[in-house]
Design an enzyme around this catalytic site. Structure first.
Site, PDB file in Angstrom:
ATOM      1  N   GLY A  88     -13.329  16.859 -75.945  1.00  0.00           N
ATOM      2  CA  GLY A  88     -13.830  16.019 -77.033  1.00  0.00           C
ATOM      3  C   GLY A  88     -12.937  14.785 -77.107  1.00  0.00           C
ATOM      4  O   GLY A  88     -11.707  14.896 -77.103  1.00  0.00           O
ATOM      5  N   ALA A  89     -13.563  13.609 -77.174  1.00  0.00           N
ATOM      6  CA  ALA A  89     -12.789  12.367 -77.019  1.00  0.00           C
ATOM      7  C   ALA A  89     -11.625  12.226 -78.011  1.00  0.00           C
ATOM      8  O   ALA A  89     -10.469  12.066 -77.593  1.00  0.00           O
ATOM      9  CB  ALA A  89     -13.746  11.172 -77.095  1.00  0.00           C
ATOM     10  N   LYS A 103     -21.710  12.698 -73.219  1.00  0.00           N
ATOM     11  CA  LYS A 103     -22.011  13.849 -72.369  1.00  0.00           C
ATOM     12  C   LYS A 103     -23.319  13.664 -71.611  1.00  0.00           C
ATOM     13  O   LYS A 103     -24.306  13.201 -72.180  1.00  0.00           O
ATOM     14  CB  LYS A 103     -22.074  15.093 -73.256  1.00  0.00           C
ATOM     15  CG  LYS A 103     -22.403  16.401 -72.564  1.00  0.00           C
ATOM     16  CD  LYS A 103     -21.513  16.695 -71.372  1.00  0.00           C
ATOM     17  CE  LYS A 103     -20.055  16.753 -71.726  1.00  0.00           C
ATOM     18  NZ  LYS A 103     -19.175  16.714 -70.526  1.00  0.00           N
ATOM     19  N   ARG A 145      -8.168  12.498 -67.823  1.00  0.00           N
ATOM     20  CA  ARG A 145      -9.645  12.397 -67.766  1.00  0.00           C
ATOM     21  C   ARG A 145      -9.975  10.919 -67.940  1.00  0.00           C
ATOM     22  O   ARG A 145      -9.406  10.262 -68.821  1.00  0.00           O
ATOM     23  CB  ARG A 145     -10.316  13.220 -68.867  1.00  0.00           C
ATOM     24  CG  ARG A 145     -10.411  14.700 -68.560  1.00  0.00           C
ATOM     25  CD  ARG A 145     -11.276  15.426 -69.597  1.00  0.00           C
ATOM     26  NE  ARG A 145     -12.676  15.488 -69.211  1.00  0.00           N
ATOM     27  CZ  ARG A 145     -13.644  15.955 -70.020  1.00  0.00           C
ATOM     28  NH1 ARG A 145     -13.362  16.362 -71.254  1.00  0.00           N
ATOM     29  NH2 ARG A 145     -14.887  16.007 -69.600  1.00  0.00           N
ATOM     30  N   GLN A 176     -21.301  23.265 -74.058  1.00  0.00           N
ATOM     31  CA  GLN A 176     -20.588  22.922 -75.300  1.00  0.00           C
ATOM     32  C   GLN A 176     -21.498  23.065 -76.518  1.00  0.00           C
ATOM     33  O   GLN A 176     -21.038  23.353 -77.622  1.00  0.00           O
ATOM     34  CB  GLN A 176     -20.047  21.475 -75.238  1.00  0.00           C
ATOM     35  CG  GLN A 176     -18.890  21.282 -74.290  1.00  0.00           C
ATOM     36  CD  GLN A 176     -19.348  20.864 -72.898  1.00  0.00           C
ATOM     37  OE1 GLN A 176     -20.438  21.202 -72.457  1.00  0.00           O
ATOM     38  NE2 GLN A 176     -18.508  20.124 -72.182  1.00  0.00           N
ATOM     39  N   ASP A 225     -17.941   8.958 -75.907  1.00  0.00           N
ATOM     40  CA  ASP A 225     -16.627   9.003 -75.247  1.00  0.00           C
ATOM     41  C   ASP A 225     -16.048   7.610 -75.029  1.00  0.00           C
ATOM     42  O   ASP A 225     -14.834   7.438 -74.976  1.00  0.00           O
ATOM     43  CB  ASP A 225     -16.726   9.745 -73.919  1.00  0.00           C
ATOM     44  CG  ASP A 225     -16.821  11.233 -74.176  1.00  0.00           C
ATOM     45  OD1 ASP A 225     -17.936  11.699 -74.482  1.00  0.00           O
ATOM     46  OD2 ASP A 225     -15.786  11.916 -74.141  1.00  0.00           O
TER      47      ASP A 225
HETATM   48  O1  MRU Z   1     -16.645  16.990 -71.615  1.00  0.00           O
HETATM   49  P1  MRU Z   1     -16.427  17.049 -73.093  1.00  0.00           P
HETATM   50  O2  MRU Z   1     -16.781  18.378 -73.685  1.00  0.00           O
HETATM   51  O3  MRU Z   1     -15.059  16.582 -73.488  1.00  0.00           O
HETATM   52  O4  MRU Z   1     -17.469  15.993 -73.674  1.00  0.00           O
HETATM   53  C1  MRU Z   1     -17.459  15.720 -75.045  1.00  0.00           C
HETATM   54  C2  MRU Z   1     -18.510  14.771 -75.461  1.00  0.00           C
HETATM   55  O5  MRU Z   1     -19.246  14.236 -74.668  1.00  0.00           O
HETATM   56  C3  MRU Z   1     -18.578  14.430 -76.919  1.00  0.00           C
HETATM   57  O6  MRU Z   1     -19.887  14.102 -77.292  1.00  0.00           O
HETATM   58  C4  MRU Z   1     -17.672  13.224 -77.184  1.00  0.00           C
HETATM   59  O7  MRU Z   1     -16.403  13.415 -76.651  1.00  0.00           O
HETATM   60  C5  MRU Z   1     -17.554  12.934 -78.621  1.00  0.00           C
HETATM   61  S1  MRU Z   1     -16.552  14.114 -79.465  1.00  0.00           S
HETATM   62  C6  MRU Z   1     -16.529  13.636 -81.085  1.00  0.00           C
END
Ligand code: MRU
Length: 349
Positions: free
Chosen positions: A51-52, A233, A87, A181, A222
Site C-alpha cells: 500500500g503506497a 493496482k 518498489r 488484496q 500509487d
Molecule cells: O501492490 P500493492 O498491494 O502495494 O498495491 C496497492 C494499491 O494499488 C493501492 O490501491 C494503492 O497503493 C493505494 S493504498 C491507499
C-alpha cells in the site's frame, strides 16, 4: 480500540521496524519485525508490507533504523538509496525516504510522518462523504484501508466513513488478481469495521456495472502525474474504461504525497513488473502448464480524462486538472497542521 489501532500495519520497535505480515491475512494476524536493510527490503518486495502510504511510513522508520545502525556516512546513504528503490511505482516510498533524509532528527520525523497520515486520511474520508447518497452501490479495487496507509485508509476509508455516517453503501469488492488484496485484505477490513460487502472476480466488473448499476467507483493510487494520469493496482484502468462506458462516476482517493508533480504524464510512471509465478500458480499450486510465460505488471495507468475527481485532504479536485493540480502543488502541506488538529481532538474525547 479503533480499526486503525487494531490493524496498525507498521510501527517503531527501537531496534527494528515492526509490521503485520499482510501475506498471511486473513487467516492470521502475525506481527514480525525487520531489523536490517535486507529485511526491510524483503518485507516491501514480498508485499508483507504494502500500500503506497504504508510503504512510505515503513521506509521512513527504515531510514531511522539504518541511521541508528550504520555509522559510515557513505554506507548509510547507499543503504537508504536501496531502500528508496525497493518498489518503483508508489512515489510515497521515495517521498518519505527523501523527507527523512532531509531532517535532523530522523526518528522524530518518521513519527511525525506516520501521525500526519492518520490526519490526512481522516480529511480524505470527510471530503469523500459528499459523493454518497443513501444506499449507493460502490465498487472498489485492491486494498486501500488501514493496512495500506497506517491511517484510516484512502478509498476504503471514505467508504467506511460513509457507512459510519449512516449512508448504508452497498459495497462491491474486486478480488484483485493475482495477489487478492481485495478478497484477503479489503473484505477482512470491512468485516472488522462491521460493513457488509459483496466479493466479485475482477472480470465481473463489467456485468456488475451493467446489471447491478454500480453508482460509484472509488479506488486509491500509487502515483499521480502532474496531468492527473493515475497509476494504481492493475485492473484499475479497465474499471475506469468500464465506468466511463456505463456513465458511472470514477473517483481516485489519494493524499498529496501520492502526487508526483515532477512527472508530466502517466507514460513517465515506472510500472513494477512482478514474478511470473504469481500468475502461473495459485496458493503454491501450478495453474498453468509448466514453462508458461506470464505478463505480470503490478500496476496500470488510468488517463486523467477518465477520472471524475480526486478525493484529497484538500477536498475533491475536479477537472480541468491542469489548473486543479497546479493549485495543489502550490499549496502548503496540510499534513502537519491536520495532525495537530487531530491530536487535540483525540485528547478532548
Ligand atoms: O501492490 P500493492 O498491494 O502495494 O498495491 C496497492 C494499491 O494499488 C493501492 O490501491 C494503492 O497503493 C493505494 S493504498 C491507499
Amino acid at each position: 480500540m479503533s480499526l486503525r489501532e487494531r490493524l496498525a500495519p507498521v510501527w517503531w520497535e527501537h531496534h527494528a521496524v515492526g509490521y503485520i505480515d499482510q501475506r498471511r491475512l486473513p487467516h492470521e494476524v502475525r506481527r514480525e519485525s525487520a531489523a536490517n536493510l535486507d529485511e526491510l527490503i524483503e518485507a516491501i518486495r514480498t508485499l508483507a508490507v504494502r500500500g503506497a502510504p504504508c510503504i512510505g511510513i515503513f521506509g521512513a522508520y527504515g531510514v531511522a533504523l539504518l541511521r541508528a545502525s550504520i555509522a559510515d556516512e557513505l554506507q548509510f546513504q547507499a543503504a537508504a538509496e536501496r531502500l528508496r528503490q525497493a518498489r518503483p511505482t508508489a512515489v510515497n516510498l521515495a517521498w518519505a525516504v527523501d523527507r527523512i533524509l532531509a531532517s535532523s532528527d530522523m526518528l522524530a520525523q518518521a513519527h511525525a510522518l506516520a501521525g500526519e497520515q492518520v490526519a490526512v486520511d481522516r480529511a480524505i474520508a470527510e471530503a469523500g462523504l459528499e459523493l454518497f447518497g443513501k444506499g449507493m452501490r460502490v465498487l472498489t479495487h485492491c486494498n486501500t484501508g488501514a493496512l495500506a496507509t497506517g491511517g484510516e485508509g484512502t478509498a476504503l476509508g471514505v467508504i467506511i466513513a460513509a457507512a459510519a455516517a449512516g449512508k448504508k453503501p452497498q459495497v462491491y469488492v474486486d478480488e484483485t488478481r493475482p495477489l487478492l488484496q481485495g478478497s484477503r485484505l479489503t473484505l477482512f477490513e470491512l468485516a472488522q469495521a462491521g460493513v457488509d460487502a459483496i466479493l466479485q472476480v475482477d472480470a465481473a466488473a463489467a456485468i456488475s456495472m451493467q446489471r447491478n448499476a454500480i453508482d460509484l467507483v472509488i479506488v486509491g493510487a500509487d502515483r499521480i502525474a502532474r496531468n492527473g494520469d493515475t497509476a494504481n493496482k492493475v485492473g484499475t484502468y479497465g474499471l475506469a474504461i468500464l465506468a466511463a462506458h456505463h456513465g458511472i462516476p470514477f473517483y481516485v482517493a489519494a493524499p498529496r504525497s501520492t502526487f508526483d508533480f515532477a512527472l508530466a504524464g502517466g507514460s513517465d510512471i515506472p510500472i513494477e513488473m512482478r514474478a511470473e509465478h504469481e500468475v502461473t500458480s495459485f496458493a503454491r499450486t501450478a495453474v498453468a502448464p509448466e514453462g508458461s510465460v506470464a505478463y505480470n505488471p503490478a500496476f496500470d495507468v488510468t488517463p486523467a480524462h477518465l477520472v471524475s475527481g480526486f478525493i484529497t485532504e484538500y477536498g475533491v479536485l475536479r477537472p480541468p486538472y491542469g489548473d486543479a493540480l497546479a493549485d495543489l502543488e502550490s499549496r502548503p502541506s496540510l499534513g502537519a497542521l491536520l495532525a495537530v488538529r487531530c491530536a487535540s481532538s483525540e485528547r478532548a474525547r
